[in-house]
Design a protein around this motif. Structure first.
Motif, mmCIF file in Angstrom:
data_model
loop_
_atom_site.group_PDB
_atom_site.id
_atom_site.type_symbol
_atom_site.label_atom_id
_atom_site.label_comp_id
_atom_site.label_asym_id
_atom_site.label_seq_id
_atom_site.Cartn_x
_atom_site.Cartn_y
_atom_site.Cartn_z
ATOM 1 N N GLY B 80 34.603 34.961 29.991
ATOM 2 C CA GLY B 80 34.873 35.185 31.415
ATOM 3 C C GLY B 80 34.975 36.662 31.736
ATOM 4 O O GLY B 80 34.724 37.513 30.895
ATOM 5 N N ASP B 81 35.354 36.941 32.974
ATOM 6 C CA ASP B 81 35.499 38.324 33.421
ATOM 7 C C ASP B 81 36.844 38.871 32.972
ATOM 8 O O ASP B 81 37.877 38.434 33.443
ATOM 9 C CB ASP B 81 35.419 38.399 34.952
ATOM 10 C CG ASP B 81 33.987 38.480 35.416
ATOM 11 O OD1 ASP B 81 33.171 39.080 34.695
ATOM 12 O OD2 ASP B 81 33.680 37.945 36.487
ATOM 13 N N SER B 82 36.821 39.842 32.066
ATOM 14 C CA SER B 82 38.087 40.411 31.620
ATOM 15 C C SER B 82 38.309 41.791 32.224
ATOM 16 O O SER B 82 39.290 42.453 31.924
ATOM 17 C CB SER B 82 38.123 40.497 30.089
ATOM 18 O OG SER B 82 37.130 41.393 29.643
ATOM 19 N N LEU B 83 37.396 42.241 33.087
ATOM 20 C CA LEU B 83 37.598 43.541 33.729
ATOM 21 C C LEU B 83 38.739 43.436 34.726
ATOM 22 O O LEU B 83 38.914 42.405 35.371
ATOM 23 C CB LEU B 83 36.326 43.970 34.467
ATOM 24 C CG LEU B 83 35.083 44.183 33.604
ATOM 25 C CD1 LEU B 83 33.887 44.447 34.494
ATOM 26 C CD2 LEU B 83 35.275 45.324 32.630
#
Lengths: 254, 263
Positions: B80-83
Motif C-alpha cells: 500500500g501507500d506508505s508515504l
C-alpha cells in the motif's frame, strides 16, 4: 448572474421589511426599522463606541479558540494513543459532551467573574469537544501502512508522535476549523449576553433592557458580519495549511 | 552468514495459526521470491523479518542477530501507500535520514540524489496525491533505499501498477539492485505472480496453502543476468522453470480456491 439574483433577493427582503414597518404591518416596537438599524450601526462605527466592545468579543473568541484547540489536541492524542484510559473515561466524556454547556455560563460567571475569563471558559468547553473528537478520530484512523513505514524508517516514539500522529490529527482539526471558530464566537457572545460589562453581547443586552429593538438588531448585524469575516479568514488559513490534501477540483496526474 | 534465518517460526492469532513452523534461510546478497496462494500468510513472513511482528514460537535471525523490535538492517517496501501524505516527495524520502539525526538540509540533499536515481527528478515538491501510482512507488523505493539497508523486504510492491509500468519498475529494481556499487543487498520479494518471481529472482520459494502456512519447496533459477524481465519470459529456460514451479504451486492454489468456494 447569481450575484444579481442575490442582490435582488436581499433588496426584496429588506424592502418588504421596510414597507412592513413603515406601514405598521410589522410593529416597529418588535421588528425594528431597517433604516434605523443601519443608522445605529453607522453611528456606532462613526463615534467609535463599538470598537472596544468588538475588540473584547474577538479577543474572547480567539482565546477560547486557542485554549480549546490546544486542550482538545492534547486530550485527543493522549486518549487516542491510550485505549485503556479512553475506556475508563468514555462515559464521563460522553456525559460532559451531552450536557447543554451553555448552562455552565452562570457557574463560570461565579467562578471567573463578569470579565473575559468566564467568556473564554464557556467558549473553551464548546471548542474543546469538537477538537477532541476530531483528534481522537484522526489518531485512530492513521493508516497502519504509513505507521509501519515510518517505524521501518527508524522513527522512535517521539518522532512517530511528532511526524505521524500529530499531522494526521491536525488534518482533522483543520477540517473542523469552521465549526470550532464559530463555536468559540457563539460561546463568547452568549456568555456576554448572560452577564458582562463589555462586548457586543453586552451592547445587545443593554439595548434589550431599554426596549431599543433597533440596537438589538444592529448588534446582531455586527456580529453576523464579524462571524462571516472570521469564516473567511479560516478559509484562507485552511487553503494554506492543507496544500497536501487532495481536492476534488484538482485532477491528479495518472 | 544468512541475511535472514527463520527457524520453526510460528505465528498465531488467537486460535488461528497463520504461519505453522516456517524454516527458511535467505543467504546474503540473494534475490529470493516467495510465492503462494492468496491470503496464505506471505506478508506475515515478511513482517516477522521486519520485526513488526514477533513469532509466537520459533526464532527469526537477521545477519546473525535475533530480531526483536523493528529490524534496523531491513528496508520495507509496502504494497500500500506508505508515504506520509502531508510531506512532499522530497521530505518523504528525507524522512529516514532526518529520523536518524541528519540535519534537514543534508537529508534533503540525499533525498534529491535518490529521487533522481528512481526517475523522479523534478517531482520533489509534489505531494503524494499529486503523483501517479507508479511515481508513488518510485518515491517509496527512494525512501527505502536512501537508508541503504543491507536487506530489502518487498511485499507485492508492484501489484497495483499497470502491466507496462510494472515491467519497467521491475527492470529498474534489478538495475538498482545490481548496480548499487557496494555489496549486493539481500532481497526478500513477495508476490502472487509466478512470472514476476522467476524473472527477478535467484531462488523462488513456494508457500503452502493456509492456514498453518510453511515453505514447501524451493527452486533455484539459473537464468543469466543482467535480465530483461519482459524478454526473459520467452526463453526456453524460463518456461521450463515456470512449468516445474507451477506444478507445485497449482495444488496449493487449488486448495485455497476450493476452500474459498466452500466458505
Amino acid at each position: 448572474m447569481i450575484t444579481l439574483y442575490r442582490v435582488l433577493l436581499a433588496t426584496a427582503l429588506l424592502g418588504l421589511w421596510y414597507l412592513g414597518s413603515a406601514t405598521g404591518v410589522l410593529s416597529p416596537l418588535f421588528f425594528g426599522r431597517p433604516e434605523k438599524i443601519a443608522a445605529q450601526v453607522v453611528e456606532w462605527f462613526v463615534t467609535g463606541e463599538i470598537w472596544p466592545h468588538l475588540a473584547v468579543t474577538i479577543a474572547e473568541t480567539l482565546m477560547a479558540f486557542a485554549s480549546g484547540t490546544i486542550g482538545g489536541v492534547l486530550a485527543g492524542l493522549w486518549l487516542g494513543l491510550s485505549p485503556r484510559s479512553l475506556a475508563v473515561l468514555d462515559p464521563f466524556i460522553k456525559a460532559a459532551n451531552a450536557m447543554p454547556r451553555v448552562i455552565l455560563a452562570p457557574i463560570f460567571a461565579m467562578w471567573f467573574g463578569l470579565g473575559m475569563g468566564s467568556k473564554v471558559a464557556l467558549g473553551f468547553t464548546l471548542v474543546f469537544f469538537i477538537v477532541f473528537f476530531n483528534v481522537l478520530q484522526g489518531v485512530r484512523e492513521v493508516s497502519p501502512v504509513v505507521l509501519n513505514g515510518t517505524r521501518m524508517l527508524g522513527a522512535n516514539c517521539v518522532q512517530l508522535l511528532r511526524h505521524v500522529y500529530l499531522p494526521a490529527a491536525m488534518s482533522w482539526v483543520f477540517s473542523s476549523l469552521h465549526i470550532s471558530v464559530g463555536m468559540a464566537f457563539v460561546g463568547a457572545v452568549i456568555a456576554e449576553y448572560l452577564g458582562s460589562a463589555s462586548g457586543v453581547g453586552y451592547l445587545i443586552l443593554q439595548a434589550q433592557g431599554v426596549f431599543d429593538v433597533d440596537a438589538v438588531f444592529a448588534g446582531i448585524a455586527v456580529l453576523t458580519a464579524c462571524a462571516l469575516m472570521l469564516d473567511a479568514i479560516v478559509t484562507i488559513a485552511e487553503s494554506r495549511l492543507l496544500v497536501w490534501q487532495p481536492r476534488a477540483d484538482i485532477p491528479r496526474d495518472s | 552468514m544468512a541475511a535472514l534465518e527463520f527457524t520453526d517460526a510460528v505465528v498465531r492469532y488467537g486460535a488461528a495459526t497463520i504461519l505453522g513452523g516456517a524454516t527458511l534461510s535467505v543467504e546474503t546478497g540473494a534475490f529470493v521470491s516467495i510465492v503462494g496462494p492468496t491470503g496464505c500468510g506471505k506478508s506475515t513472513l515478511l513482517n516477522l523479518a521486519a520485526g513488526l511482528l514477533a513469532p509466537s514460537a520459533g526464532s527469526v535471525r537477521s545477519l546473525g542477530v535475533e530480531v526483536s523490535g523493528v529490524n534496523r538492517k531491513a528496508g520495507y517496501l509496502f504494497q500500500g501507500d506508505s508515504l506520509m501524505p502531508w510531506r512532499n516527495a522530497r521530505d518523504n524520502v528525507a524522512a529516514g535520514p532526518q529520523f536518524a539525526g541528519v540535519p534537514l538540509g543534508e537529508a534533503r540533499r540525499q533525498a534529491d540524489v535518490w529521487l533522481e536515481r528512481v526517475g523522479l527528478h523534478g517531482a520533489g515538491n509534489k505531494y503524494p496525491h499529486q503523483l501517479s501510482g507508479g511515481m508513488r512507488k518510485r518515491a517509496q523505493l527512494a525512501q527505502t533505499l536512501v537508508m541503504d539497508p543491507p536487506i530489502l523486504l518487498m511485499d507485492e510492491p508492484f501489484s497495483a501498477l499497470d502491466v507496462q509500468t510494472r515491467l519497467m519498475m521491475e527492470n529498474e529494481l534489478l538495475a538498482l539492485w545490481a548496480g548499487s556499487g557496494g555489496p549486493r543487498k539481500t532481497v526478500l520479494f513477495i508476490t502472487h505472480d509466478l512470472e514476476e518471481a522467476i524473472s527477478l529472482s535467484d531462488r523462488v520459494v513456494v508457500l503452502s496453502a493456509g492456514p498453518s502456512t510453511r515453505p514447501i519447496a524451493a527452486f533455484d533459477i539459473d537464468l543469466p543476468r543482467p535480465r530483461d524481465v519482459a524478454e526473459i519470459r520467452h526463453t526456453h529456460a524460463f518456461q521450463e522453470a515456470h512449468a516445474r514451479i507451477w506444478d507445485v504451486l497449482r495444488d496449493e492454489v487449488l486448495k485455497t480456491y476450493r476452500r474459498n468456494v466452500a466458505a
